[in-house]
Design an enzyme around this catalytic site. Sequence first.
Site, short mmCIF file in Angstrom:
data_model
loop_
_atom_site.label_atom_id
_atom_site.label_comp_id
_atom_site.label_asym_id
_atom_site.label_seq_id
_atom_site.Cartn_x
_atom_site.Cartn_y
_atom_site.Cartn_z
N ARG A 93 -0.36 6.55 7.76
CA ARG A 93 -0.18 6.62 6.30
C ARG A 93 -0.58 7.95 5.69
O ARG A 93 -0.02 8.36 4.68
CB ARG A 93 -1.05 5.56 5.61
CG ARG A 93 -0.40 4.22 5.52
CD ARG A 93 -1.18 3.35 4.55
NE ARG A 93 -1.03 1.94 4.89
CZ ARG A 93 0.04 1.22 4.60
NH1 ARG A 93 1.06 1.75 3.96
NH2 ARG A 93 0.11 -0.04 4.97
N VAL A 125 10.40 5.54 8.99
CA VAL A 125 9.62 6.72 8.63
C VAL A 125 8.16 6.38 8.31
O VAL A 125 7.86 5.28 7.84
CB VAL A 125 10.25 7.47 7.42
CG1 VAL A 125 11.53 8.18 7.84
CG2 VAL A 125 10.50 6.54 6.25
N ASP A 153 14.73 -0.33 1.02
CA ASP A 153 15.37 -0.60 2.31
C ASP A 153 16.48 -1.63 2.07
O ASP A 153 17.56 -1.27 1.64
CB ASP A 153 14.27 -1.07 3.28
CG ASP A 153 14.74 -1.23 4.71
OD1 ASP A 153 15.80 -0.72 5.04
OD2 ASP A 153 14.03 -1.88 5.50
N ASP A 173 3.77 3.62 6.59
CA ASP A 173 3.05 3.30 7.82
C ASP A 173 3.91 2.64 8.88
O ASP A 173 5.02 2.18 8.61
CB ASP A 173 1.92 2.33 7.50
CG ASP A 173 2.48 0.94 7.19
OD1 ASP A 173 3.35 0.84 6.29
OD2 ASP A 173 2.10 -0.03 7.86
N LYS A 212 0.81 -1.20 0.00
CA LYS A 212 0.00 0.00 0.00
C LYS A 212 0.85 1.26 0.00
O LYS A 212 0.38 2.35 -0.32
CB LYS A 212 -0.88 0.04 1.27
CG LYS A 212 -1.80 -1.11 1.46
CD LYS A 212 -2.54 -0.91 2.81
CE LYS A 212 -3.14 -2.17 3.31
NZ LYS A 212 -3.67 -2.04 4.68
N GLY A 213 2.11 1.12 0.38
CA GLY A 213 2.95 2.28 0.69
C GLY A 213 3.08 3.34 -0.40
O GLY A 213 3.31 4.50 -0.10
N LYS A 266 17.18 4.07 1.80
CA LYS A 266 18.02 4.06 3.01
C LYS A 266 19.32 3.34 2.67
O LYS A 266 19.42 2.12 2.83
CB LYS A 266 17.33 3.28 4.13
CG LYS A 266 16.06 3.90 4.69
CD LYS A 266 15.50 2.97 5.77
CE LYS A 266 14.23 3.50 6.37
NZ LYS A 266 13.62 2.51 7.30
N GLU A 310 7.54 2.73 -6.19
CA GLU A 310 7.68 2.15 -4.85
C GLU A 310 7.95 3.25 -3.83
O GLU A 310 8.54 4.29 -4.16
CB GLU A 310 8.82 1.11 -4.92
CG GLU A 310 9.28 0.49 -3.62
CD GLU A 310 8.26 -0.40 -2.92
OE1 GLU A 310 7.13 0.06 -2.72
OE2 GLU A 310 8.64 -1.51 -2.51
N ASP A 311 7.49 3.04 -2.63
CA ASP A 311 7.68 4.06 -1.58
C ASP A 311 9.12 4.15 -1.09
O ASP A 311 9.67 5.23 -0.98
CB ASP A 311 6.72 3.81 -0.41
CG ASP A 311 6.81 2.40 0.17
OD1 ASP A 311 7.57 1.56 -0.36
OD2 ASP A 311 6.12 2.12 1.17
P1 XMP Z 1 13.04 -3.90 1.22
O1 XMP Z 1 13.79 -4.23 2.48
O2 XMP Z 1 12.46 -5.10 0.57
O3 XMP Z 1 11.85 -3.08 1.80
O4 XMP Z 1 13.83 -3.00 0.31
C1 XMP Z 1 10.98 -2.36 1.09
C2 XMP Z 1 9.71 -2.28 1.90
O5 XMP Z 1 9.99 -2.16 3.30
C3 XMP Z 1 9.08 -1.31 3.92
N1 XMP Z 1 9.84 -0.29 4.66
C4 XMP Z 1 9.33 0.75 5.32
N2 XMP Z 1 8.05 1.13 5.49
N3 XMP Z 1 8.77 2.94 6.81
C5 XMP Z 1 7.80 2.23 6.24
O6 XMP Z 1 6.64 2.59 6.40
C6 XMP Z 1 10.08 2.63 6.70
O7 XMP Z 1 10.94 3.32 7.25
C7 XMP Z 1 10.36 1.46 5.91
N4 XMP Z 1 11.52 0.85 5.59
C8 XMP Z 1 11.17 -0.22 4.82
C9 XMP Z 1 8.25 -0.73 2.82
O8 XMP Z 1 7.01 -1.40 2.84
C10 XMP Z 1 8.97 -1.04 1.54
O9 XMP Z 1 8.09 -1.27 0.48
MG MG Z 2 6.00 -1.00 0.56
#
Ligand code: XMP
Ligand code: MG
Length: 186
Positions: free
Chosen positions: A171, A159, A109, A165, A49-50, A137, A105-106
Site C-alpha cells: 500500500r 495494481v 473496476d 494493495d 482503505k485504498g 479499468k 475512491e482508488d
Molecule cells: P469494483 O469492482 O467494485 O471494485 O469496481 C472496486 C474495488 O476493487 C478493488 N480493486 C483493486 N485493488 N488493485 C487493487 O489494489 C487493483 O488492481 C484493483 N482492482 C480493483 C479496489 O479495492 C476497489 O475499491
Molecule cells: Mg477500494
Amino acid sequence: MTNPLPDSVDYVLLDEASIQRRVMEMAAEISADYEGIHNEDFLLVGVLKGSFIFLADLARRLTVPHRVDFIALSSYADKAEATGAVRLIMDTRADVAGRHLLIVEDILDTGYTLRYLYRLFEAREPASLRTAVLLSKPDRHKVDVSLHYLGFSIPDVWVVGYGLDFADRFRTLPYIAALKPRVYEG
Ligand code: XMP
Ligand code: MG
C-alpha cells in the site's frame, strides 16, 4: 538512492511525479467547480482503505474549504476476483443530508462498489453527489456508473501502491505498479 522494486512487482505503471501532477490537476478542477462553497457543506468521503493516500494528497491540494470523512467497504477477498457483493464495514460519522458529497475512491473496476455507494448516499439526500476516482479499468466495467473526476485509465492488470494493495501489502509504495501475474493468479 532509489529503492529496488519489490520482487512481486512486474513494472511501474505510474511513477510518483506523474501521479502528483495528475492529482494536482484534479484538485484544481475540483476547486474551480466547488468555488464559493461553505466549509460545512463540502464533504469528501474516502473509501477505505485504498483511497487514503489519494485522498490525503488530493485534499491538501484543494483551495476550497472542505471536511473529510471515511467509509469502509469490502468487496473482495484477498484475491483478485470480484464477487459483486459489497459489504459495509464502517459508515461515515458525518450526517450527509443536505451536503455536497464527493466520494473519493482508488479504482473503478467492475463498478459494483461505486454503484453501491451511489445508492447508499442518494437515499440520504445529499445536496449533490460526485465521485473522484484515481484509476479506472475500462476493460473490466460491468455496470455503468458516472465518474466526475478521473485520474487515469489503465489496462486490466492488478495494481498496487499509492494506497492500493494485494492482500494488504504494497500500500505505501510511492508509485503505482503492476503486480506479477503469478502473484495474484497463483
Ligand atoms: P469494483 O469492482 O467494485 O471494485 O469496481 C472496486 C474495488 O476493487 C478493488 N480493486 C483493486 N485493488 N488493485 C487493487 O489494489 C487493483 O488492481 C484493483 N482492482 C480493483 C479496489 O479495492 C476497489 O475499491
Ligand atoms: Mg477500494
